[in-house]
Design a protein around this motif. Sequence first.
Motif, PDB file in Angstrom:
ATOM      1  N   LEU A  39       1.065  -1.427  -0.014  1.00  0.00           N
ATOM      2  CA  LEU A  39      -0.057   0.102   0.276  1.00  0.00           C
ATOM      3  C   LEU A  39       1.221   1.234   0.036  1.00  0.00           C
ATOM      4  N   LEU A  40       0.220   2.636  -0.838  1.00  0.00           N
ATOM      5  CA  LEU A  40       0.792   3.369  -0.623  1.00  0.00           C
ATOM      6  C   LEU A  40       0.019   4.449  -0.531  1.00  0.00           C
ATOM      7  N   LYS A  43       1.087  10.878   2.065  1.00  0.00           N
ATOM      8  CA  LYS A  43       1.273  11.235   3.061  1.00  0.00           C
ATOM      9  C   LYS A  43       0.782  12.723   3.465  1.00  0.00           C
ATOM     10  N   THR A  44       0.276  12.660   2.447  1.00  0.00           N
ATOM     11  CA  THR A  44      -1.118  14.408   2.552  1.00  0.00           C
ATOM     12  C   THR A  44      -2.252  13.834   3.719  1.00  0.00           C
ATOM     13  N   ASP A  45      -2.707  12.288   3.335  1.00  0.00           N
ATOM     14  CA  ASP A  45      -3.510  12.114   3.802  1.00  0.00           C
ATOM     15  C   ASP A  45      -3.052  11.488   5.349  1.00  0.00           C
ATOM     16  N   ARG A  81       7.374   2.107   6.112  1.00  0.00           N
ATOM     17  CA  ARG A  81       8.146   2.989   5.521  1.00  0.00           C
ATOM     18  C   ARG A  81       8.105   3.775   4.838  1.00  0.00           C
ATOM     19  N   ASP A  82       9.487   5.154   4.904  1.00  0.00           N
ATOM     20  CA  ASP A  82       8.389   6.489   4.625  1.00  0.00           C
ATOM     21  C   ASP A  82       9.614   6.598   3.061  1.00  0.00           C
ATOM     22  N   GLY A  83       8.347   6.996   2.027  1.00  0.00           N
ATOM     23  CA  GLY A  83       8.898   6.270   0.517  1.00  0.00           C
ATOM     24  C   GLY A  83      10.345   7.238   0.541  1.00  0.00           C
ATOM     25  N   HIS A 100       5.059   9.228   0.008  1.00  0.00           N
ATOM     26  CA  HIS A 100       3.915   8.577   0.100  1.00  0.00           C
ATOM     27  C   HIS A 100       5.084   7.803   1.703  1.00  0.00           C
ATOM     28  N   TYR A 101       3.703   7.359   2.366  1.00  0.00           N
ATOM     29  CA  TYR A 101       4.666   5.981   3.237  1.00  0.00           C
ATOM     30  C   TYR A 101       4.245   4.603   2.215  1.00  0.00           C
TER      31      TYR A 101
END
Length: 190
Positions: A39-40, A43-45, A81-83, A100-101
């Motif tokens: 799942l991507l 980060k805005t969510d 994880r931090d993309g 994204h995470y």
Amino acid sequence: MSEKRNTKVVTGLVRFSFIKVFNPEIDELTGEKKYSIQLLIPKTDKKTVSAIKKAIEEAKESGREKFWGKSLPKNLYITLRDGDDQTEEDEEKYPERKGHYYLNASSKTAPGVLGKDKLPMQDEEELYSGCYGYASINFYPYDKKGNAGIACGLNNIMKKKDGDPLGGRVSAEKDFEDIEVDDDDDDLFD
């Protein structure tokens, strides 16, 4: 007695990648068949990100009660994880992770898979790396053979909309969008 902890999250709109939800694959570490998806999460969510981080903390507390006691293991693996923190090589291979995470979710049992009409998905081709949807996931602690961490279980997914396919694949429509079709071409074979 340990308390019941809420480690379940139903995500906001996420992007699906590495989809193996119809046919399980063998897990290299355990040898067990598993269904899985990456799942991507944008980060805005903030709502989904916050819910996931809270569920991970709850899973850590369950791990303390079940395995670790007061202190967490030093090398505790967390599936989120931090993309934006990828290696250069991974950044080239997976540019869609930027902003994204991401996490991998898996299950030994087949997840429910719904289409945007909320009915069970019949056509496996409809679900591909790059489309968007929602996921029901849960987090849990594990401690096996010196490896400890917080993993993500896959409950169900629902496709919401199409997106650009990941992995360099493009649709046939995109490949041939500049080719003009002339009705007179049929006459060539008469």
